[in-house]
Write a protein that holds these residues in place. Structure first.
Motif, PDB file in Angstrom:
ATOM      1  N   ARG A  40     -15.889  90.650  57.852  1.00 44.34           N
ATOM      2  CA  ARG A  40     -15.592  91.585  56.838  1.00 44.34           C
ATOM      3  C   ARG A  40     -16.649  92.694  56.597  1.00 44.34           C
ATOM      4  N   ARG A  41     -17.933  92.266  56.657  1.00 44.44           N
ATOM      5  CA  ARG A  41     -19.066  93.371  56.639  1.00 44.44           C
ATOM      6  C   ARG A  41     -19.311  94.055  57.895  1.00 44.44           C
ATOM      7  N   SER A  42     -18.769  93.622  59.059  1.00 43.17           N
ATOM      8  CA  SER A  42     -19.234  94.438  60.345  1.00 43.17           C
ATOM      9  C   SER A  42     -18.034  95.484  60.628  1.00 43.17           C
ATOM     10  N   TYR A  43     -17.331  95.907  59.532  1.00 47.00           N
ATOM     11  CA  TYR A  43     -16.541  97.283  59.615  1.00 47.00           C
ATOM     12  C   TYR A  43     -16.723  98.094  58.584  1.00 47.00           C
ATOM     13  N   TYR A  44     -17.886  97.952  57.967  1.00 42.33           N
ATOM     14  CA  TYR A  44     -18.494  99.130  57.172  1.00 42.33           C
ATOM     15  C   TYR A  44     -18.974 100.357  58.106  1.00 42.33           C
ATOM     16  N   ASN A  45     -18.872 101.475  57.327  1.00 42.96           N
ATOM     17  CA  ASN A  45     -19.358 102.711  57.978  1.00 42.96           C
ATOM     18  C   ASN A  45     -20.752 102.215  58.552  1.00 42.96           C
ATOM     19  N   PRO A  46     -20.835 102.256  59.745  1.00 42.79           N
ATOM     20  CA  PRO A  46     -22.172 101.875  60.536  1.00 42.79           C
ATOM     21  C   PRO A  46     -23.328 103.098  60.402  1.00 42.79           C
ATOM     22  N   ILE A  47     -22.642 104.297  60.169  1.00 43.05           N
ATOM     23  CA  ILE A  47     -23.535 105.547  60.041  1.00 43.05           C
ATOM     24  C   ILE A  47     -24.912 105.257  59.409  1.00 43.05           C
ATOM     25  N   VAL A  48     -24.575 104.612  58.159  1.00 43.14           N
ATOM     26  CA  VAL A  48     -25.464 104.551  57.335  1.00 43.14           C
ATOM     27  C   VAL A  48     -26.611 103.561  57.808  1.00 43.14           C
ATOM     28  N   TYR A  49     -26.450 103.002  58.659  1.00 44.45           N
ATOM     29  CA  TYR A  49     -27.295 101.842  59.592  1.00 44.45           C
ATOM     30  C   TYR A  49     -27.996 102.451  60.671  1.00 44.45           C
ATOM     31  N   VAL A  50     -27.608 103.591  61.306  1.00 45.56           N
ATOM     32  CA  VAL A  50     -28.288 104.128  62.430  1.00 45.56           C
ATOM     33  C   VAL A  50     -29.681 104.544  62.420  1.00 45.56           C
ATOM     34  N   THR A  51     -30.249 105.181  61.157  1.00 46.61           N
ATOM     35  CA  THR A  51     -31.582 105.634  61.097  1.00 46.61           C
ATOM     36  C   THR A  51     -32.356 104.234  61.110  1.00 46.61           C
ATOM     37  N   PHE A  52     -31.865 103.143  60.554  1.00 47.40           N
ATOM     38  CA  PHE A  52     -32.664 101.815  60.442  1.00 47.40           C
ATOM     39  C   PHE A  52     -32.771 101.329  61.914  1.00 47.40           C
ATOM     40  N   TYR A  53     -31.712 101.283  62.536  1.00 45.86           N
ATOM     41  CA  TYR A  53     -31.555 100.669  63.889  1.00 45.86           C
ATOM     42  C   TYR A  53     -32.607 101.314  64.737  1.00 45.86           C
ATOM     43  N   PHE A  54     -32.771 102.905  64.812  1.00 44.87           N
ATOM     44  CA  PHE A  54     -33.710 103.552  65.483  1.00 44.87           C
ATOM     45  C   PHE A  54     -35.013 103.379  65.157  1.00 44.87           C
ATOM     46  N   LEU A  55     -35.386 103.385  63.873  1.00 42.52           N
ATOM     47  CA  LEU A  55     -36.663 102.808  63.366  1.00 42.52           C
ATOM     48  C   LEU A  55     -37.144 101.673  63.751  1.00 42.52           C
ATOM     49  N   LEU A  56     -36.193 100.554  63.689  1.00 46.99           N
ATOM     50  CA  LEU A  56     -36.887  99.242  64.049  1.00 46.99           C
ATOM     51  C   LEU A  56     -36.739  99.224  65.671  1.00 46.99           C
ATOM     52  N   THR A  57     -35.958  99.802  66.305  1.00 47.36           N
ATOM     53  CA  THR A  57     -36.047  99.512  67.867  1.00 47.36           C
ATOM     54  C   THR A  57     -37.164 100.501  68.316  1.00 47.36           C
TER      55      THR A  57
END
Length: 275
Positions: A40-57
């Motif tokens: 269910r949660r995997s289809y939230y708008n992923p844009i909000v997590y993109v900054t976090f993804y790049f920072l962590l990566t």
């Protein structure tokens, strides 16, 4: 220092879909979204997590915690500014006292304390919501451009995270109640509504369209009892674990956030990584 001393965010949400959603979005893996992650949660708008993804990566957990904390701290600055607008006609001592107290209350908020420095989207998407309130309170005479911009910000917040729709409803109600005269109230609500729709489409429209074309449900998998996507059971997919069990329980919710027994408690601890 608080976030650094607390350690890395290893919450269930981060481990199961915050990082993966952004990864899958950037890699075009929508067909596999629900397989490795929380469906269910995997289809939230992923844009909000993109900054976090790049920072962590790129930078790793520690620097990511610090960078996210800086971004999320905008909430407290805007809270102080909003308080100033409310008491700007009072004496300097009274103004500064109110600003300090309001900021401390915001800092001590159970949800803010549990989410600061983490990948949770609530404390990020709250920034445009509070900013919208600050804009409306910044002048005694609220103009249409101010209402339009405020609606735009709340619409954008709703596009980032759907639960912010509650603030959109509240903002519309305020517009209907506060303007002088029926005609002015309707015009204010319509102006804010236009901004809200534009903000919602600008931030969440592309993702909603993607879900619609793939699954036949723009908010998939939620409210599938209405949209009837063949890829999910025909149910509303409501998570009732965190709903109040009664009126008194609902009233007590804000005061129980620091309790370990609070059902909606979110802490970046190792135990929270367990389903």
């Amino acid at each position: 220092m608080f976030c650094v001393n607390r350690g890395a965010d290893v919450s269930f949400d981060k481990l199961n879909y915050h990082y993966y959603d952004a990864f899958a979005f950037l890699k075009g893996r929508i067909e596999l979204y629900g397989v490795p992650a929380s469906l269910r949660r995997s289809y939230y708008n992923p844009i909000v997590y993109v900054t976090f993804y790049f920072l962590l990566t790129i930078t790793g957990p520690l620097v990511t915690n610090m960078d996210l904390t800086i971004i999320q701290s905008l909430n407290y600055i805007i809270v102080g500014l909003t308080t100033f607008f409310l008491v700007r006609r009072e004496s300097a001592w009274y103004r500064w006292g109110c600003i300090v107290i309001a900021t401390i209350i915001a800092l001590a908020s159970p949800i803010a304390l549990s989410e600061i420095g983490t990948s949770f989207a609530d404390i990020v998407s709250s920034i445009p919501v509070i900013a919208a309130v600050a804009i409306v309170l910044s002048s005694a005479n609220v103009t249409r451009p101010m209402l339009l911009l405020s609606g735009l910000l709340i619409g954008a917040a709703t596009g980032l995270k759907r639960t912010n729709a509650t603030f959109a409803i509240a903002f519309g109600a305020v517009c209907l109640l506060c303007a002088p005269g029926i005609g002015a109230r309707i015009r204010a609500a319509c102006t804010a509504g236009i901004g809200l729709v534009v903000g919602l489409i600008a931030v969440g429209g592309a993702w909603g369209f993607t879900l619609w074309t793939r699954f036949g449900n723009p908010i998939f998998p939620f409210y599938n009892s209405i949209f009837r996507s063949p890829d999910y059971p025909p149910s509303s997919s409501a998570d009732r674990r965190y709903l109040p069990e009664g009126v008194l329980d609902g009233i007590a919710y804000p005061f129980r956030g620091r309790s370990k027994s609070c059902r909606s408690r979110k802490l970046p601890s190792a135990t929270s990584a367990l389903p």
